[in-house]
Design an enzyme around this catalytic site. Structure first.
Site: not given
Length: 304
Positions: A94, A98, A108, A112, A147, A177, A262
C-alpha cells in the site's frame, strides 16, 4: 490454495515495493526512503518505507505487510459474516504519495491478497486493490493519461473490466458528507476470485505494475511548475478531505487498526500537513472552482 501460492504472491509484493521505491527515488536529487521492519505479536509483520522532505515528494510511504491471525476483523466480515472466526493470512503493498508541488496530484495505490481458513471447510481467498489520483489543480491531459493506463492494465482480462472497476473506484472514493469524490478515480476491485487463482493473480500484478507508468509521467511534467502561497494553501485545505476519507471511510485503515496492525505504518497515509477552514468556498470561475465543478464528480474520461 497452498503455501507455494502464498509465497508466490508474497515474493511479487516485496519486489513491487522495491521497484516502486526505486522509481520514485529517481525523481529526488537527495531524499531516499528509510526502511522500518516490524513484527506483529499475533503473527506476521511488515516492511515500512517512508520518504520525507524531498524536493518533489513532501512525504511518501510504500508499505509491505503480511499479517496472520485467528479471527478476521469486523471490517473484513461486515459484508461476509460467514467468514467470522476464520483464521487468515493478509498481505499487500500500500502506498500514498503527498508531493510538494500543488500541481502534482496526491496518489494512492494498493494491491492485496487475503486467505481465510477454517478446519473442515474449503479455503476462501481473494485479491483486491487499485490506484486512484487526487489532483488539486488538475490538467485534463493528465487525467486522460491516468485512465488510459488504467484501461491498459485491465484490457487483457476483458473489455468490461476497466469500466466496472473504474465505476467501483468512483463509488468507493466518495465522501458522502461532502457530496464529492476524493479525486478523479482510477481502479478499485475487491473479493476477486471468480477467474481462478492464476488469472486473478495476474490481474493484481497488472494493476501493480501499471502504477508507475500512470503516475511518474504526471510528476515529471508538473514538478517544476512555479506555485504561490495561494496554491499551497489550497493544497493543504484539500488534503483535509484526504484525511477525512482515510479516517472515516477507508476499509484498509479500519482493517489495519482492527487487526492490531502497526499504527505508524497504517497512518503513514495521512498528509504531513493539512488544514481546515470554516465554510470555505472557492472564488467563482477560479482554478480552485474548476476542480469542484469539472473534476469531483464521476465522468467518462476516455469517452467510451
Amino acid at each position: 490454495m497452498n503455501t507455494d501460492n502464498i509465497n508466490e504472491v508474497k515474493n511479487y509484493l516485496l519486489n513491487l515495493q522495491d521497484e516502486i521505491c526505486k522509481a520514485l527515488e529517481c525523481e529526488e536529487p537527495e531524499a531516499r526512503f528509510i526502511e522500518d521492519l516490524w513484527e506483529r505479536p499475533e503473527g506476521g509483520g511488515g516492511r515500512t518505507r517512508v520518504l520525507e522532505n524531498g524536493q518533489v515528494f513532501e512525504q511518501g510511504g510504500v508499505n509491505f505487510s503480511y499479517v496472520r491471525g485467528i479471527n478476521l476483523p469486523p471490517s473484513a466480515t461486515a459484508k461476509r459474516p460467514e467468514l467470522a472466526n476464520r483464521q487468515f493470512h493478509a498481505m499487500g503493498v500500500s502506498l500514498v504519495i503527498h508531493p510538494q508541488n500543488p500541481f502534482i496530484p496526491t496518489t494512492h495505490a494498493n494491491v492485496r491478497f487475503l486467505v481465510a481458513e477454517e478446519q473442515g471447510s474449503p479455503t476462501i481467498w481473494w485479491f483486491g486493490g487499485g490506484f486512484d489520483l487526487t489532483p488539486f489543480y488538475p490538467f485534463k491531459e493528465d487525467v486522460i493519461h491516468w485512465h488510459t493506463v488504467a484501461r491498459s492494465a485491465c484490457q487483457p482480462f476483458g473489455n468490461d473490466v476497466y469500466s466496472s472497476y473504474k465505476k467501483w473506484c468512483d463509488e468507493y472514493f466518495f465522501l458522502p458528507h461532502r457530496n464529492e469524490t476524493r479525486g478523479i478515480g482510477g481502479l478499485f476491485f475487491d473479493d476477486l476470485n471468480e477467474w481462478g487463482f492464476d488469472t486473478c493473480f495476474a490481474f493484481m500484478q497488472s494493476v501493480g505494475n501499471h502504477f508507475i507508468d500512470a503516475y511518474l509521467p504526471i510528476v515529471q511534467k508538473r514538478k517544476n511548475i512555479p506555485f504561490s502561497e495561494r496554491e499551497r494553501e489550497f493544497q493543504l485545505y484539500r488534503r483535509g478531505r484526504y484525511a477525512e476519507f482515510n479516517l472515516v471511510y477507508d476499509r484498509g485503515t479500519l482493517f489495519g487498526l482492527q487487526s492490531n496492525g502497526r499504527t505508524e505504518s497504517i497512518l503513514m497515509s495521512m498528509p504531513p500537513l493539512a488544514r481546515w477552514k470554516y465554510n470555505w468556498k472557492p472564488e467563482p470561475e477560479s482554478a480552485e472552482a474548476t476542480l469542484y465543478s469539472d473534476y469531483l464528480k464521476p465522468k467518462d474520461w476516455l469517452g467510451n
